[in-house]
Design an enzyme around this catalytic site. Sequence first.
Site, PDB file in Angstrom:
ATOM      1  N   HIS A  71      -8.505  -8.882   2.421  1.00  0.00           N
ATOM      2  CA  HIS A  71      -7.632  -9.582   3.364  1.00  0.00           C
ATOM      3  C   HIS A  71      -8.443 -10.541   4.244  1.00  0.00           C
ATOM      4  O   HIS A  71      -8.047 -11.673   4.501  1.00  0.00           O
ATOM      5  CB  HIS A  71      -6.937  -8.582   4.303  1.00  0.00           C
ATOM      6  CG  HIS A  71      -5.784  -7.854   3.677  1.00  0.00           C
ATOM      7  ND1 HIS A  71      -4.693  -8.506   3.165  1.00  0.00           N
ATOM      8  CD2 HIS A  71      -5.555  -6.531   3.499  1.00  0.00           C
ATOM      9  CE1 HIS A  71      -3.826  -7.597   2.686  1.00  0.00           C
ATOM     10  NE2 HIS A  71      -4.337  -6.399   2.875  1.00  0.00           N
ATOM     11  N   HIS A  90      -1.458  -9.333  -0.687  1.00  0.00           N
ATOM     12  CA  HIS A  90      -0.824  -8.710  -1.846  1.00  0.00           C
ATOM     13  C   HIS A  90       0.577  -8.347  -1.409  1.00  0.00           C
ATOM     14  O   HIS A  90       0.907  -8.455  -0.226  1.00  0.00           O
ATOM     15  CB  HIS A  90      -1.611  -7.471  -2.277  1.00  0.00           C
ATOM     16  CG  HIS A  90      -1.790  -6.489  -1.157  1.00  0.00           C
ATOM     17  ND1 HIS A  90      -0.854  -5.503  -0.866  1.00  0.00           N
ATOM     18  CD2 HIS A  90      -2.756  -6.375  -0.218  1.00  0.00           C
ATOM     19  CE1 HIS A  90      -1.257  -4.828   0.179  1.00  0.00           C
ATOM     20  NE2 HIS A  90      -2.402  -5.327   0.616  1.00  0.00           N
ATOM     21  N   ASN A 138       5.818  -1.273   3.786  1.00  0.00           N
ATOM     22  CA  ASN A 138       4.986  -0.709   4.849  1.00  0.00           C
ATOM     23  C   ASN A 138       5.717  -0.759   6.187  1.00  0.00           C
ATOM     24  O   ASN A 138       5.338  -0.065   7.131  1.00  0.00           O
ATOM     25  CB  ASN A 138       3.675  -1.488   4.980  1.00  0.00           C
ATOM     26  CG  ASN A 138       2.738  -1.233   3.812  1.00  0.00           C
ATOM     27  OD1 ASN A 138       2.994  -0.373   2.966  1.00  0.00           O
ATOM     28  ND2 ASN A 138       1.653  -1.987   3.750  1.00  0.00           N
ATOM     29  N   ASP A 166      -4.029   0.917  -5.529  1.00  0.00           N
ATOM     30  CA  ASP A 166      -2.598   0.680  -5.346  1.00  0.00           C
ATOM     31  C   ASP A 166      -2.143  -0.718  -5.749  1.00  0.00           C
ATOM     32  O   ASP A 166      -0.995  -0.909  -6.148  1.00  0.00           O
ATOM     33  CB  ASP A 166      -2.215   0.958  -3.879  1.00  0.00           C
ATOM     34  CG  ASP A 166      -3.136   0.266  -2.884  1.00  0.00           C
ATOM     35  OD1 ASP A 166      -4.181  -0.293  -3.292  1.00  0.00           O
ATOM     36  OD2 ASP A 166      -2.814   0.276  -1.679  1.00  0.00           O
ATOM     37  N   THR A 196       0.787  -1.233   0.000  1.00  0.00           N
ATOM     38  CA  THR A 196       0.000   0.000   0.000  1.00  0.00           C
ATOM     39  C   THR A 196       0.826   1.295   0.000  1.00  0.00           C
ATOM     40  O   THR A 196       0.674   2.126  -0.900  1.00  0.00           O
ATOM     41  CB  THR A 196      -0.938   0.013   1.218  1.00  0.00           C
ATOM     42  OG1 THR A 196      -1.810  -1.106   1.096  1.00  0.00           O
ATOM     43  CG2 THR A 196      -1.745   1.297   1.288  1.00  0.00           C
TER      44      THR A 196
HETATM   45 ZN   LIG Z   1      -3.340  -1.175  -0.259  1.00  0.00          ZN
END
Ligand SMILES: [Zn+2]
Length: 453
Positions: free
Chosen positions: A193, A336, A91, A237, A70
């Site tokens: 998710h 992802h 992240n 994204d 993301t």
């Molecule tokens: Zn994302």
Amino acid sequence: MKLLVILLFSGLITGCRGNSSHNLPPKLLLVSFDGFRADYLQNYEFPHLRNFIKEGVLVEHVENVFITKTFPNHYSIVTGLYEESHGIVANSMYDVITKKHFSDFDDKDPFWWNEAVPIWVTNQLQENRSSAAAMWPGTDVPIHNTTPSYFMNYSSSVSFEERLNNITMWLMNSNPPVTFATLYWEEPDASGHKYGPEDKENMYRVLKEVDDLIGELVHKLKVLGLWEDLNVIITSDHGMTQCSKDKLINLDLCIDHSSYTLVDLTPVAAILPKINTTEVYNKLKICNPHMNVYLKEDIPARFHYQHNDRIQPIILVADEGWTIVLNKSLPKLGDHGYDNSLSSMHPFLAAHGPAFHKGYKHSTINSVDIYPMMCHILGLKPHPNNGTFGHTKCLLVDQWCINLPEAIGIVIGALLVLTTLTCLIIIMQNRLSVPRPFSRLQLQEDDDDPLIE
Ligand SMILES: [Zn+2]
Ligand SMILES: *[C@@H]1O[C@H](CO)[C@@H](O)[C@H](O)[C@H]1NC(C)=O
Ligand SMILES: *[C@@H]1O[C@H](CO)[C@@H](O)[C@H](O)[C@H]1NC(C)=O
Ligand SMILES: *[C@@H]1O[C@H](CO)[C@@H](O)[C@H](O)[C@H]1NC(C)=O
Ligand SMILES: *[C@@H]1O[C@H](CO)[C@@H](O)[C@H](O)[C@H]1NC(C)=O
Ligand SMILES: *[C@@H]1O[C@H](CO)[C@@H](O)[C@H](O)[C@H]1NC(C)=O
Ligand SMILES: *[C@@H]1O[C@H](CO)[C@@H](O)[C@H](O)[C@H]1NC(C)=O
Ligand SMILES: *[C@@H]1O[C@H](CO)[C@@H](O)[C@H](O)[C@H]1NC(C)=O
């Protein structure tokens, strides 16, 4: 010939533009629905989004950047840079030199963001323009000492309605006017998710909610009189893929945790060895066949993921659908972050407004191409970036774009014209040669002139 076509075309454009564009600077609203996998559009119904696309453009696949997470991907969209070049490489990050940590809960230190200049900062350096953000990673951080003039601190508990109300208010009543704005929403990522993208029933419900939000967005822009003049990009994204408890890679079965620091875990693990790197590498290398293990210097060039201090000495890349764990059970049914060449990782892009064609469909662009396109729309000089403006020309009304069918049409057209011209010339020549017998006759007559003899 080609010149003529181009002249005609550009004439047409300036003609059309003549009075429709007011003196106001162009405006752009960039919207992200997190985790909107490209093929959701084919597999589910989106009546509101379909209406938006009918009068605008659709790019079916956006090839995003590795790692397909993301924060890194949102920053690539607004900078046009690969992750190694903008510095938000995950992240979860750790910087060996400063010993600083970054996570999605602790992201406000400008140190992490200052390796690039996002478009909202550049936009604000233009005279009489401001930027506004109803969230987007980085918009609540003073990057190069600049936040958007109007922004919200990130909080997932602020409703879509409040984000939409405030961003439209800022677009309407600000001086200097807001010309660049962002709007971010956590779905369908959160549900992707939780349920996994193969849970048709739950995804149907969530994607219908997302489509209803798009309906609300368009309705609100119309009611407020913003719709006609505002350029709106709706994108995302990354995508999402199904995970399974049968596809776990347990690092604790291969290597003692005390021999390394784990900076990021799955599906791309970032490993900082505490002991000899080669030893750690050799143990991980044989750990699991569903995971690629790379020394930093051997990371494939196509990932553009190497030249940054924040990329750790060893990275592990799980195969699609596999989850890297530490002696734990499956944390999520969807994830992802995987290889960016996988189509399940790709988002889409749709756009509407005076800068865009109406009813045009395009197969693919790269996510780094979005930045130079946005700069063009806003009349900003882009910072050096990894995007290609040419890839998005076909989406824009003020650009001359040749796609394959058009090119074939032009070639056939040119051939027809040439053939016709050649035929005409031949006919003319035949006609011109008609008087010749006469002249010969005359000559012969002259030859017969007794005076010459
Ligand atoms: Zn994302
Ligand atoms: C241009 O647009 C304005 C407002 O829409 C209108 O009043 C004006 O007559 C138009 N001018 C021309 C030359 O079409
Ligand atoms: C900036 O805006 C002010 C007031 O809105 C206006 O007077 C001024 O001419 C504008 N400057 C430029 C360069 O557009
Ligand atoms: C949205 O705007 C309202 C009214 O100005 C304000 O009270 C509220 O705090 C804003 N919301 C956020 C999340 O900034
Ligand atoms: C964001 O949070 C910081 C620190 O909590 C606060 O000082 C600032 O006023 C907030 N900004 C906005 C726009 O809400
Ligand atoms: C690291 O380990 C490898 C293999 O075990 C060994 O060949 C190498 O000399 C070691 N390097 C250092 C710096 O200890
Ligand atoms: C992981 O699980 C294995 C087998 O269940 C066990 O032998 C090992 O001690 C565990 N490791 C950690 C770090 O918990
Ligand atoms: C991406 O763009 C940056 C800035 O221009 C440049 O430094 C970098 O080398 C580019 N990366 C690639 C792979 O071309």
